[in-house]
Design a protein around this motif. Structure first.
Motif, PDB file in Angstrom:
ATOM      1  N   GLU A  20       0.835  -1.203   0.000  1.00  0.00           N
ATOM      2  CA  GLU A  20       0.000   0.000   0.000  1.00  0.00           C
ATOM      3  C   GLU A  20       0.871   1.255   0.000  1.00  0.00           C
ATOM      4  O   GLU A  20       2.047   1.218   0.380  1.00  0.00           O
ATOM      5  N   TYR A  25      -3.325   4.156   0.639  1.00  0.00           N
ATOM      6  CA  TYR A  25      -4.045   3.932  -0.615  1.00  0.00           C
ATOM      7  C   TYR A  25      -3.651   2.594  -1.233  1.00  0.00           C
ATOM      8  O   TYR A  25      -2.476   2.223  -1.262  1.00  0.00           O
ATOM      9  N   GLY A  29      -8.697  -1.025  -2.863  1.00  0.00           N
ATOM     10  CA  GLY A  29      -9.678  -0.177  -2.200  1.00  0.00           C
ATOM     11  C   GLY A  29     -10.297   0.821  -3.170  1.00  0.00           C
ATOM     12  O   GLY A  29     -11.497   1.108  -3.100  1.00  0.00           O
ATOM     13  N   ASP A  30      -9.462   1.359  -4.048  1.00  0.00           N
ATOM     14  CA  ASP A  30      -9.959   2.292  -5.060  1.00  0.00           C
ATOM     15  C   ASP A  30     -11.002   1.591  -5.958  1.00  0.00           C
ATOM     16  O   ASP A  30     -12.077   2.130  -6.249  1.00  0.00           O
ATOM     17  N   TYR A  32     -12.788  -1.033  -5.219  1.00  0.00           N
ATOM     18  CA  TYR A  32     -13.957  -1.370  -4.427  1.00  0.00           C
ATOM     19  C   TYR A  32     -14.900  -0.161  -4.312  1.00  0.00           C
ATOM     20  O   TYR A  32     -16.116  -0.289  -4.444  1.00  0.00           O
ATOM     21  N   PHE A  44     -12.917   3.898   1.296  1.00  0.00           N
ATOM     22  CA  PHE A  44     -12.383   2.572   1.004  1.00  0.00           C
ATOM     23  C   PHE A  44     -11.017   2.631   0.305  1.00  0.00           C
ATOM     24  O   PHE A  44     -10.286   1.637   0.320  1.00  0.00           O
ATOM     25  N   LYS A  45     -10.674   3.753  -0.290  1.00  0.00           N
ATOM     26  CA  LYS A  45      -9.392   3.849  -1.002  1.00  0.00           C
ATOM     27  C   LYS A  45      -8.202   3.686  -0.051  1.00  0.00           C
ATOM     28  O   LYS A  45      -7.130   3.228  -0.467  1.00  0.00           O
ATOM     29  N   THR A  46      -8.406   4.057   1.206  1.00  0.00           N
ATOM     30  CA  THR A  46      -7.307   3.955   2.179  1.00  0.00           C
ATOM     31  C   THR A  46      -7.685   3.089   3.392  1.00  0.00           C
ATOM     32  O   THR A  46      -6.967   3.089   4.397  1.00  0.00           O
ATOM     33  N   TRP A  49      -7.510  -3.346   3.717  1.00  0.00           N
ATOM     34  CA  TRP A  49      -7.853  -3.893   2.401  1.00  0.00           C
ATOM     35  C   TRP A  49      -7.745  -5.403   2.261  1.00  0.00           C
ATOM     36  O   TRP A  49      -7.802  -5.945   1.150  1.00  0.00           O
ATOM     37  N   MET A  52     -11.068  -6.519   0.750  1.00  0.00           N
ATOM     38  CA  MET A  52     -11.326  -5.863  -0.537  1.00  0.00           C
ATOM     39  C   MET A  52     -10.430  -6.459  -1.628  1.00  0.00           C
ATOM     40  O   MET A  52     -10.822  -6.508  -2.805  1.00  0.00           O
ATOM     41  N   ALA A  71     -16.065  -5.873   2.267  1.00  0.00           N
ATOM     42  CA  ALA A  71     -14.970  -5.120   2.878  1.00  0.00           C
ATOM     43  C   ALA A  71     -14.873  -5.453   4.369  1.00  0.00           C
ATOM     44  O   ALA A  71     -13.802  -5.363   4.958  1.00  0.00           O
ATOM     45  N   ASN A 129      -2.815  -7.020   3.158  1.00  0.00           N
ATOM     46  CA  ASN A 129      -2.704  -6.163   4.344  1.00  0.00           C
ATOM     47  C   ASN A 129      -2.064  -6.911   5.515  1.00  0.00           C
ATOM     48  O   ASN A 129      -2.345  -6.651   6.690  1.00  0.00           O
TER      49      ASN A 129
END
Length: 314
Positions: A20, A25, A29-30, A32, A44-46, A49, A52, A71, A129
């Motif tokens: 990440e 980020y 996540g982006d 999703y 959700f971008k950060t 994850w 996701m 998520a 993650n």
């Protein structure tokens, strides 16, 4: 090996080492936020994850209906349980759920990964993650595992499509000819406003006319039985010979103009006119020879009388 989980593992191996960004980020996540979250929440971008990533992998493998797309890890585990696809047996390809406190409570799940290999009580996984920032392989024991989700056991409603079925036509294709028909009707209406008839009425009128004409023709055929050409009659006593080329004398009330008008206006009038002409000719013929027939019969009886007289005298 779980057959659906095996496809997820293939995607996961290709992404090993993904890390990440500094602000948390991730491309997973982006993706999703743009494709799964209905509100497209940028949170959700950060966000964490691990799950996701599995949603993204399921999309890439085309198995989202069997693997689920979440998520929140507790919701994902409950989804497997609702589909009778949750258990405690480690299997390669299974989705593994963890609780770092060691409880077996689905609501306490903290993390998720994929089982790559099982060695006794040791489970080898691929987790997103992991250690808080990376997609990597990990080795876990059963103490921290709440349970396993088995994508291959999730029953998906099969959508049957005939092998040779063509795609349904689009509405615009079905109505493509309508503008041309409407345009033609509009043009005809401008040129002949008194003759505007809806297409359906024209069709029904044509069919009705066809039925009526056919019925009339059958009735005439049964009543008159008039041939298209004058027949040749057999010469017998009481009959006369009429060649096909003999002229036909019309009744007094019928003129050639009447026949021409009838022929121009209908297809059955010539046949009716010909039959009427034949009948008129027959009446005229027999009217002219009636006295001959009477003379012939009188002559016959006279011959008998003469013969009887001769016998009596003799």
């Amino acid at each position: 090996m779980d057959p659906i989980g095996g496809k997820l593992l293939e995607i996961a191996r290709d992404e090993l080492g993904y890390t990440e960004k500094g602000d948390g980020y991730t491309k997973f996540g982006d993706w999703y936020a743009k494709n799964i979250d209905g509100d497209h929440n940028p949170y959700f971008k950060t966000a964490p994850w691990c799950d996701m990533f599995l949603a993204w992998a399921a999309d890439k493998a085309g198995v989202e209906e069997q693997a689920g797309q979440f998520a929140a890890t507790p919701a994902h585990a409950k989804w497997f349980d609702e589909h009778d696809a949750f258990g405690d047996e480690p299997t390669p390809g299974a989705v593994v759920f963890f609780d770092w406190s060691g409880s077996k409570d689905i609501d306490q799940i903290d993390h998720v990964g994929l089982v790559e290999k099982v060695d006794g009580k040791t489970v080898h996984t691929i987790e997103a993650n992991a250690d808080g920032y990376k997609l990597m392989r990990k080795t876990r024991d059963m103490d921290s595992i709440v349970g396993f989700g088995y994508p291959g056991k999730v029953e998906v409603e099969q959508k049957y499509t005939p092998k040779h079925a063509a795609p349904p036509p689009k509405v615009e294709n079905l109505t493509a000819a309508t503008p041309n028909i409407a345009k033609a009707q509009e043009t005809d209406a401008k040129e002949h406003p008194e003759s505007i008839v809806p297409a359906q009425e024209m069709l029904l009128g044509g069919l009705l006319a066809l039925v009526l004409c056919g019925t009339a023709a059958l009735a005439v055929g049964k009543a008159a039985k008039a041939p298209s050409a004058a027949p040749i009659r057999v010469r017998k006593r009481g009959k006369h010979h009429r060649p096909a080329t003999a002229p036909v004398e019309l009744p007094v009330e019928v003129t050639t103009a009447d026949l021409d008008a009838a022929e121009a206006g209908t297809t059955i009038m010539p046949a009716l006119s010909l039959a009427a002409a034949h009948e008129a000719e027959d009446r005229e013929f027999w009217g002219r020879i009636a006295h001959l027939e009477m003379d012939e019969e009188l002559s016959f009886w006279n011959s008998l009388h003469d013969e009887a007289v001769r016998e009596t005298v003799g």
